[in-house]
Motif scaffolding. Structure first.
Motif: not given
Length: 83
Positions: A6-7, A16, A9-11, A13
């Protein structure tokens, strides 16, 4: 046991642009983000059976990642308030 990396940016969203700005302007945040990515990658490698590790080691890595993520979340939240 599998783990999907998990980047940040996924955590986070909805943040960004904020994450990009923090990575560019805040050395402490960049260090935290790098540490998170390293830990997440190591956990992913273990989950995919590409790197051996005991259950104890895996749990330790997950705890470390969570502590780093908590610190990242605090920085992100403070940056949101300051914006």
């Amino acid at each position: 046991m599998s783990h999907l990396p998990q980047d940040l940016h996924d955590v986070f969203p909805d943040d960004e642009a904020l994450l990009r700005r923090l990575k560019a302007q805040d050395q402490h945040f960049r260090n935290l983000a790098d540490r998170y990515a390293t830990l997440d990658q190591e956990i992913s490698q273990i989950g995919l059976a590409l790197a051996p590790a005991s259950d104890e080691r895996t749990e330790d890595l997950k705890k470390q990642r969570l502590l780093v993520l908590d610190e990242i979340a605090a920085v992100v939240q403070a940056a949101r308030r300051a914006a």
